[in-house]
Design an enzyme around this catalytic site. Structure first.
Site, PDB file in Angstrom:
ATOM      1  N   GLY A   1       0.838  -1.214   0.000  1.00 42.31           N
ATOM      2  CA  GLY A   1       0.000   0.000   0.000  1.00 42.31           C
ATOM      3  C   GLY A   1       0.861   1.249   0.000  1.00 42.31           C
ATOM      4  O   GLY A   1       1.863   1.312   0.708  1.00 42.31           O
TER       5      GLY A   1
ATOM      6  N   ARG B   1       1.079  -5.238  -5.582  1.00 46.92           N
ATOM      7  CA  ARG B   1       1.330  -6.461  -4.810  1.00 46.92           C
ATOM      8  C   ARG B   1       1.600  -7.528  -5.868  1.00 46.92           C
ATOM      9  O   ARG B   1       0.876  -7.619  -6.854  1.00 46.92           O
ATOM     10  CB  ARG B   1       0.119  -6.808  -3.956  1.00 46.92           C
ATOM     11  CG  ARG B   1      -0.317  -5.628  -3.046  1.00 46.92           C
ATOM     12  CD  ARG B   1      -1.342  -6.035  -2.028  1.00 46.92           C
ATOM     13  NE  ARG B   1      -2.103  -4.897  -1.504  1.00 46.92           N
ATOM     14  CZ  ARG B   1      -1.781  -4.169  -0.439  1.00 46.92           C
ATOM     15  NH1 ARG B   1      -0.706  -4.439   0.256  1.00 46.92           N
ATOM     16  NH2 ARG B   1      -2.539  -3.166  -0.032  1.00 46.92           N
TER      17      ARG B   1
ATOM     18  N   ASP C   1       5.521  -4.918   5.976  1.00 50.91           N
ATOM     19  CA  ASP C   1       6.207  -6.173   6.313  1.00 50.91           C
ATOM     20  C   ASP C   1       6.164  -7.203   5.183  1.00 50.91           C
ATOM     21  O   ASP C   1       7.111  -7.970   4.993  1.00 50.91           O
ATOM     22  CB  ASP C   1       5.700  -6.763   7.644  1.00 50.91           C
ATOM     23  CG  ASP C   1       4.190  -6.828   7.722  1.00 50.91           C
ATOM     24  OD1 ASP C   1       3.510  -6.419   6.748  1.00 50.91           O
ATOM     25  OD2 ASP C   1       3.670  -7.294   8.753  1.00 50.91           O
TER      26      ASP C   1
ATOM     27  N   THR D   1       4.177   2.557   5.484  1.00 53.63           N
ATOM     28  CA  THR D   1       2.782   2.130   5.562  1.00 53.63           C
ATOM     29  C   THR D   1       2.062   3.042   6.547  1.00 53.63           C
ATOM     30  O   THR D   1       2.635   3.412   7.570  1.00 53.63           O
ATOM     31  CB  THR D   1       2.641   0.664   6.025  1.00 53.63           C
ATOM     32  OG1 THR D   1       1.283   0.449   6.444  1.00 53.63           O
ATOM     33  CG2 THR D   1       3.545   0.302   7.172  1.00 53.63           C
TER      34      THR D   1
ATOM     35  N   ASP E   1      -0.201   2.221   8.482  1.00 49.05           N
ATOM     36  CA  ASP E   1      -0.743   1.454   9.611  1.00 49.05           C
ATOM     37  C   ASP E   1       0.077   1.535  10.906  1.00 49.05           C
ATOM     38  O   ASP E   1      -0.421   1.208  11.972  1.00 49.05           O
ATOM     39  CB  ASP E   1      -0.867  -0.027   9.223  1.00 49.05           C
ATOM     40  CG  ASP E   1      -1.942  -0.248   8.175  1.00 49.05           C
ATOM     41  OD1 ASP E   1      -2.676   0.708   7.871  1.00 49.05           O
ATOM     42  OD2 ASP E   1      -2.043  -1.369   7.663  1.00 49.05           O
TER      43      ASP E   1
ATOM     44  N   ASP F   1       2.341  -0.518  11.820  1.00 54.14           N
ATOM     45  CA  ASP F   1       2.269  -1.881  12.358  1.00 54.14           C
ATOM     46  C   ASP F   1       3.601  -2.640  12.296  1.00 54.14           C
ATOM     47  O   ASP F   1       3.625  -3.856  12.393  1.00 54.14           O
ATOM     48  CB  ASP F   1       1.193  -2.684  11.592  1.00 54.14           C
ATOM     49  CG  ASP F   1       1.479  -2.768  10.100  1.00 54.14           C
ATOM     50  OD1 ASP F   1       2.349  -2.025   9.613  1.00 54.14           O
ATOM     51  OD2 ASP F   1       0.828  -3.580   9.419  1.00 54.14           O
TER      52      ASP F   1
ATOM     53  N   ARG G   1      -5.803  -3.261   9.850  1.00 54.00           N
ATOM     54  CA  ARG G   1      -6.361  -4.611   9.964  1.00 54.00           C
ATOM     55  C   ARG G   1      -5.890  -5.313  11.230  1.00 54.00           C
ATOM     56  O   ARG G   1      -6.682  -5.808  12.007  1.00 54.00           O
ATOM     57  CB  ARG G   1      -5.993  -5.441   8.731  1.00 54.00           C
ATOM     58  CG  ARG G   1      -6.917  -5.183   7.570  1.00 54.00           C
ATOM     59  CD  ARG G   1      -6.533  -5.991   6.381  1.00 54.00           C
ATOM     60  NE  ARG G   1      -5.233  -5.581   5.858  1.00 54.00           N
ATOM     61  CZ  ARG G   1      -4.894  -5.654   4.585  1.00 54.00           C
ATOM     62  NH1 ARG G   1      -5.731  -6.146   3.714  1.00 54.00           N
ATOM     63  NH2 ARG G   1      -3.708  -5.273   4.175  1.00 54.00           N
TER      64      ARG G   1
HETATM   65  O1  F6P Z   1      -1.514  -1.632   4.665  1.00 53.83           O
HETATM   66  C1  F6P Z   1      -2.108  -0.420   4.475  1.00 53.83           C
HETATM   67  C2  F6P Z   1      -3.575  -0.531   4.246  1.00 53.83           C
HETATM   68  O2  F6P Z   1      -3.966   0.781   4.031  1.00 53.83           O
HETATM   69  C3  F6P Z   1      -4.425  -1.178   5.337  1.00 53.83           C
HETATM   70  O3  F6P Z   1      -4.699  -0.373   6.429  1.00 53.83           O
HETATM   71  C4  F6P Z   1      -5.666  -1.562   4.586  1.00 53.83           C
HETATM   72  O4  F6P Z   1      -6.338  -2.602   5.224  1.00 53.83           O
HETATM   73  C5  F6P Z   1      -5.095  -1.995   3.277  1.00 53.83           C
HETATM   74  O5  F6P Z   1      -3.899  -1.282   3.103  1.00 53.83           O
HETATM   75  C6  F6P Z   1      -5.998  -1.801   2.092  1.00 53.83           C
HETATM   76  O6  F6P Z   1      -5.359  -2.320   0.987  1.00 53.83           O
HETATM   77  P1  F6P Z   1      -5.890  -2.198  -0.499  1.00 53.83           P
HETATM   78  O7  F6P Z   1      -5.690  -0.796  -0.927  1.00 53.83           O
HETATM   79  O8  F6P Z   1      -5.075  -3.145  -1.275  1.00 53.83           O
HETATM   80  O9  F6P Z   1      -7.344  -2.537  -0.464  1.00 53.83           O
END
Ligand code: F6P
Length: 319
Positions: A11, A72, A103, A125, A127, A129, A171
């Site tokens: 992300g 990804r 990660d 990120t 998050d 995390d 998450r």
């Molecule tokens: O890892 C960052 C994040 O923003 C999370 O908080 C969220 O759950 C996820 O990415 C959403 O990912 P995507 O944009 O692939 O739906």
């Protein structure tokens, strides 16, 4: 080492561009060439790689997202995919790599290091995390975006005397919910690290109502469950109407805060310094305002520290 590469993966997060700029300019400053790898590990496999000059990273420090794009990549998780990636790196004469991401992205970096290719990670990120770093790149900006949105919701919540449930990203890690909840005086903060049952939330709402409180803010991290579900349960138990706002991807965008621009710049420069010093398999971190490095393999066995005292403080102040 004469040539290094940089990519962003997973992300996107505000501040990634500041880190890319720092890697490129710190590299050129030290007399090496820096190549941008587009679309994360996917671009590494397809050879979507281009030399970056000083001017290619001009006018980006203030921009959100990532100029290198991100993705990804399932293929990179296979041995065959990684073998192709190593071939591409050799073809372009790249001898070291900076990976900016979360990660999942670091796992890829570890694999490359194990295959003998030096890689350094920068935690990017929203998050927050990642273990062993006080902050990840993008967290501060996302936090401010959330606070700005909640302030606006609060205006209408007060005017209509309504209860709002606001769902934020996160998450497995509730930091965005916890920090924004504390900063915005939310009555309840629901995060994956702490189970709070619906009765406790409803009791707090009822107590508030008894003392004349007619608007409420409840923040829920997406990892806990959907805000709509919580709204339904509150209606069933307390017969109280609520409004739900899911902030979604707005949290990932926007111009990075000063903190994230500076953090990205510091981390990017440090990553180059480490690669040139012969380091590999390390992640850059910020601890007590010092830029340090940790072994990525070690980190992947740990969990991000939950800030219990912050949680208790939020509770104490939302009586
Ligand atoms: O890892 C960052 C994040 O923003 C999370 O908080 C969220 O759950 C996820 O990415 C959403 O990912 P995507 O944009 O692939 O739906």
């Amino acid at each position: 080492m004469k040539r290094i590469g940089v990519l962003t993966s997973g992300g996107d997060a505000p501040g990634m561009n500041a880190a890319i700029r720092a890697v490129v300019r710190a590299g050129i400053y030290r007399g090496i060439e820096v190549y941008g790898i587009y679309h994360g590990y996917k671009g590494l496999i397809t050879g979507n790689i281009k030399k970056l000059e000083v001017s290619d990273v001009g006018d980006i420090v203030q921009r959100g997202g990532t100029i290198l794009y991100t993705a990804r990549c399932e293929e990179f998780k296979t041995e065959e995919g990684r073998a192709i990636a190593i071939e591409q790196l050799k073809k372009f004469g790249i001898e070291g790599l900076v990976v900016i991401g979360g990660d999942g992205s670091f796992m890829g970096g570890v694999k490359l290091t194990q295959l003998g290719f030096p890689t350094i990670g920068i935690p990017g990120t929203i998050d927050n995390d990642i273990p062993e770093t006080d902050f990840t790149l993008g967290f501060d900006t996302a936090l401010n975006t959330i606070i700005d949105a909640i302030d606006k919701i609060r205006d209408t919540a007060t005017s209509h005397e309504r209860r709002f449930i606001i769902e934020v990203m996160g998450r497995g890690c509730g930091d965005l919910a916890l920090w924004s909840g504390l900063a915005d005086g939310a009555e309840s903060i629901l995060i994956p690290e702490k189970t709070e049952d619906i009765d406790q939330i409803c009791d707090r709402l009822s107590r508030g109502l008894e003392r004349g409180k007619r608007h409420n803010i409840i923040i829920v991290a997406e990892g806990v469950g959907s805000a709509d579900e919580i709204a339904k349960k509150i209606k069933e138990k307390n017969n109280m109407d609520t409004r739900v706002t899911v902030l979604g991807h707005v949290q990932r965008g926007g111009s990075p805060s000063a903190f994230d621009r500076i953090l990205g710049s510091r981390m990017g420069s440090k990553a180059v310094e480490l690669l040139l010093a012969g380091e590999k398999g390390k992640m850059i971190a910020i601890q007590n305002n010092h830029i340090v490095a940790h072994d990525i393999l070690d980190l992947l066995t740990k969990k991000h520290d939950f800030n219990e005292s912050l949680f208790q403080l939020a509770k104490e102040l939302s009586i």
